[in-house]
Design an enzyme around this catalytic site. Structure first.
Site, PDB file in Angstrom:
ATOM      1  N   ARG A  23      -3.647  53.295  56.902  1.00 55.66           N
ATOM      2  CA  ARG A  23      -4.393  54.047  55.872  1.00 55.66           C
ATOM      3  C   ARG A  23      -3.368  54.564  54.881  1.00 55.66           C
ATOM      4  O   ARG A  23      -2.462  55.321  55.255  1.00 55.66           O
ATOM      5  CB  ARG A  23      -5.166  55.205  56.500  1.00 55.66           C
ATOM      6  CG  ARG A  23      -5.652  56.191  55.462  1.00 55.66           C
ATOM      7  CD  ARG A  23      -6.658  57.184  55.985  1.00 55.66           C
ATOM      8  NE  ARG A  23      -7.936  56.555  56.248  1.00 55.66           N
ATOM      9  CZ  ARG A  23      -9.071  57.234  56.432  1.00 55.66           C
ATOM     10  NH1 ARG A  23      -9.078  58.550  56.397  1.00 55.66           N
ATOM     11  NH2 ARG A  23     -10.196  56.599  56.663  1.00 55.66           N
ATOM     12  N   HIS A  67     -12.357  50.188  51.586  1.00 59.89           N
ATOM     13  CA  HIS A  67     -12.510  50.755  52.930  1.00 59.89           C
ATOM     14  C   HIS A  67     -13.362  49.795  53.784  1.00 59.89           C
ATOM     15  O   HIS A  67     -14.494  50.086  54.132  1.00 59.89           O
ATOM     16  CB  HIS A  67     -13.180  52.125  52.818  1.00 59.89           C
ATOM     17  CG  HIS A  67     -13.034  52.998  54.027  1.00 59.89           C
ATOM     18  ND1 HIS A  67     -12.336  52.610  55.153  1.00 59.89           N
ATOM     19  CD2 HIS A  67     -13.517  54.243  54.289  1.00 59.89           C
ATOM     20  CE1 HIS A  67     -12.382  53.583  56.045  1.00 59.89           C
ATOM     21  NE2 HIS A  67     -13.093  54.583  55.555  1.00 59.89           N
ATOM     22  N   CYS A  93     -20.271  57.931  54.269  1.00 63.97           N
ATOM     23  CA  CYS A  93     -19.137  57.606  55.151  1.00 63.97           C
ATOM     24  C   CYS A  93     -18.548  58.857  55.790  1.00 63.97           C
ATOM     25  O   CYS A  93     -17.904  58.758  56.830  1.00 63.97           O
ATOM     26  CB  CYS A  93     -18.074  56.832  54.380  1.00 63.97           C
ATOM     27  SG  CYS A  93     -17.296  57.778  53.058  1.00 63.97           S
ATOM     28  N   ASP A 125     -20.784  59.049  48.059  1.00 68.17           N
ATOM     29  CA  ASP A 125     -19.477  59.432  48.615  1.00 68.17           C
ATOM     30  C   ASP A 125     -18.946  60.578  47.760  1.00 68.17           C
ATOM     31  O   ASP A 125     -19.491  60.864  46.684  1.00 68.17           O
ATOM     32  CB  ASP A 125     -18.529  58.214  48.591  1.00 68.17           C
ATOM     33  CG  ASP A 125     -17.197  58.482  49.299  1.00 68.17           C
ATOM     34  OD1 ASP A 125     -17.104  59.447  50.088  1.00 68.17           O
ATOM     35  OD2 ASP A 125     -16.230  57.718  49.047  1.00 68.17           O
ATOM     36  N   GLN A 143     -15.093  50.857  57.202  1.00 68.74           N
ATOM     37  CA  GLN A 143     -16.277  51.688  57.017  1.00 68.74           C
ATOM     38  C   GLN A 143     -17.484  50.824  56.665  1.00 68.74           C
ATOM     39  O   GLN A 143     -18.580  51.005  57.202  1.00 68.74           O
ATOM     40  CB  GLN A 143     -16.024  52.707  55.900  1.00 68.74           C
ATOM     41  CG  GLN A 143     -17.217  53.592  55.601  1.00 68.74           C
ATOM     42  CD  GLN A 143     -17.531  54.556  56.732  1.00 68.74           C
ATOM     43  OE1 GLN A 143     -16.664  55.267  57.205  1.00 68.74           O
ATOM     44  NE2 GLN A 143     -18.783  54.570  57.192  1.00 68.74           N
ATOM     45  N   ARG A 150     -18.609  53.179  63.555  1.00 69.39           N
ATOM     46  CA  ARG A 150     -17.201  52.909  63.267  1.00 69.39           C
ATOM     47  C   ARG A 150     -16.510  52.414  64.534  1.00 69.39           C
ATOM     48  O   ARG A 150     -15.717  51.470  64.504  1.00 69.39           O
ATOM     49  CB  ARG A 150     -16.485  54.180  62.778  1.00 69.39           C
ATOM     50  CG  ARG A 150     -16.909  54.713  61.434  1.00 69.39           C
ATOM     51  CD  ARG A 150     -16.551  53.760  60.304  1.00 69.39           C
ATOM     52  NE  ARG A 150     -15.135  53.464  60.231  1.00 69.39           N
ATOM     53  CZ  ARG A 150     -14.210  54.246  59.654  1.00 69.39           C
ATOM     54  NH1 ARG A 150     -14.575  55.362  59.059  1.00 69.39           N
ATOM     55  NH2 ARG A 150     -12.938  53.893  59.630  1.00 69.39           N
TER      56      ARG A 150
HETATM   57  N1  NVA Z   1     -13.623  57.976  49.070  1.00 67.45           N
HETATM   58  C1  NVA Z   1     -13.185  58.794  50.176  1.00 67.45           C
HETATM   59  C2  NVA Z   1     -13.573  58.163  51.478  1.00 67.45           C
HETATM   60  C3  NVA Z   1     -13.175  58.943  52.701  1.00 67.45           C
HETATM   61  C4  NVA Z   1     -13.517  58.255  53.979  1.00 67.45           C
HETATM   62  C5  NVA Z   1     -11.672  58.972  50.100  1.00 67.45           C
HETATM   63  O1  NVA Z   1     -10.982  57.994  49.796  1.00 67.45           O
HETATM   64  O2  NVA Z   1     -11.205  60.087  50.305  1.00 67.45           O
HETATM   65  N1   CP Z   2     -15.182  57.798  56.861  1.00 62.45           N
HETATM   66  C1   CP Z   2     -13.879  57.917  57.210  1.00 62.45           C
HETATM   67  O1   CP Z   2     -13.082  56.996  57.044  1.00 62.45           O
HETATM   68  O2   CP Z   2     -13.564  59.095  57.791  1.00 62.45           O
HETATM   69  P1   CP Z   2     -12.099  59.643  58.104  1.00 62.45           P
HETATM   70  O3   CP Z   2     -11.437  59.927  56.780  1.00 62.45           O
HETATM   71  O4   CP Z   2     -12.342  60.888  58.902  1.00 62.45           O
HETATM   72  O5   CP Z   2     -11.346  58.614  58.881  1.00 62.45           O
END
Ligand code: NVA
Ligand code: CP
Length: 301
Positions: A102, A129, A260, A220, A132, A288
């Site tokens: 990540r 992502h 998500c 989101d 997800q 997930r």
């Molecule tokens: N768009 C959000 C998704 C988190 C799972 C982010 O990138 O923070």
């Molecule tokens: N939806 C998601 O990826 O959650 P986290 O940021 O908690 O991993």
């Protein structure tokens, strides 16, 4: 399938294979059937951003499959002190059976895959992502039975979630409608991808227009991880881009809502709509685990 770097890497058949295996693993887990398919395998998990769901579901998933996961935070790895990703990839490939990462830049994930010799899984970048969205597709199929003839709507920022939902939704055969403010549209590469799908894809700046007859509504956060400095400016830009009762009123009567998570009640979604659809949203979060177990079984075994 060698890696999972972005949704566009997957064909419809590959997505269906993953979802079918995910359903089977979910069934086995619910019925106490052991499935130690990754005995002796290790997944390294590099986190350069926060996580609740991704970290816990990958770690638990590896454990349930008989393998183990290593949590590698940016603070502890030399990558955080400037060791090149190209070298990190080649070193970790000598120890591990797979890497989940990540991070911010999609290019970093692609470099890890290019220089390493083990499967790489994208656990979220600024661009996409995919893990997800596999869980999201699994949840939609659980509730609706199939994808054909469904309309998926996404209201909000044209961010990593929007990018992956567009590609995933169109690939499995849904109609996809996106409502974003001007200036916050999905990535140009994703908009290019949609061209092959004609009028199955629509992009508008009207949330109500996008939500008409929707079967599934997604949203989101307005400011993603790494955009904390822009939060105030974004709060202004996204006024009206909220999943609320007015939006639900124009969607199908039995429309699902997906998020998500984490969610910001009162911003991209009202507390009322969130709670009315909490079962669907937390099934999505649970999935997930099952969808990612399917991905790691496919890639690591
Ligand atoms: N768009 C959000 C998704 C988190 C799972 C982010 O990138 O923070
Ligand atoms: N939806 C998601 O990826 O959650 P986290 O940021 O908690 O991993």
């Amino acid at each position: 399938m060698k890696h999972l770097l972005k949704m566009a890497d997957l064909s419809r058949d590959e997505i269906m294979d993953i979802l079918n295996l995910a359903d089977q693993l979910k069934y086995e887990r619910a019925h106490g059937i052991a499935h130690r398919r990754l005995e002796g395998k290790t997944l390294g998990m590099i986190f350069q951003k926060s996580s609740t769901r991704t970290r816990v579901s990958f770690e638990t998933g590896m454990y349930q499959l008989g393998g183990q996961a290593l949590f590698l935070s940016n603070r502890d790895l030399q990558i955080g002190r400037g060791e090149p990703v190209e070298d990190t990839a080649r070193v970790l490939s000598r120890y591990l059976d797979g890497i989940m990462i990540r991070t911010f830049e999609q290019a970093e994930v692609e470099a890890l895959a290019k220089y390493g010799s083990i499967p790489v899984i994208n656990g979220l970048t600024d661009y996409c992502h995919p893990c997800q969205v596999l869980a999201d597709l699994m949840t939609i199929r659980e509730y609706k039975g199939q994808f054909d003839g469904l309309k998926m709507t996404y209201i909000g920022d044209g961010n990593n979630m929007a990018n992956s939902l567009i590609v995933g939704g169109l690939t499995v055969g849904m109609d996809v409608a996106i409502a974003c403010p001007d200036g916050y549209r999905p990535d140009p590469a994703v908009l290019e991808f949609t061209k092959a799908y004609g009028d199955k894809f629509t992009l508008t700046s009207s949330p109500t227009e996008a939500a008409v007859d929707a079967d599934v509504i997604f949203t989101d956060v307005w400011a993603s991880m790494g955009q904390e400095d822009e939060a105030e400016q974004r709060r202004k830009a996204f006024v009206g881009f909220q999943v609320n009762d007015e939006i639900m009123a124009v969607a199908h009567k039995d429309a699902m809502v997906q998020h998500c998570l984490p969610a910001h009640r009162g911003e991209e979604i009202t507390a009322e709509v969130f709670e009315a659809h909490a079962d669907e949203i937390f099934d999505e979060a649970e999935n997930r685990l099952h969808a990612q177990k399917a991905v790691i079984v496919k890639l690591l075994s």
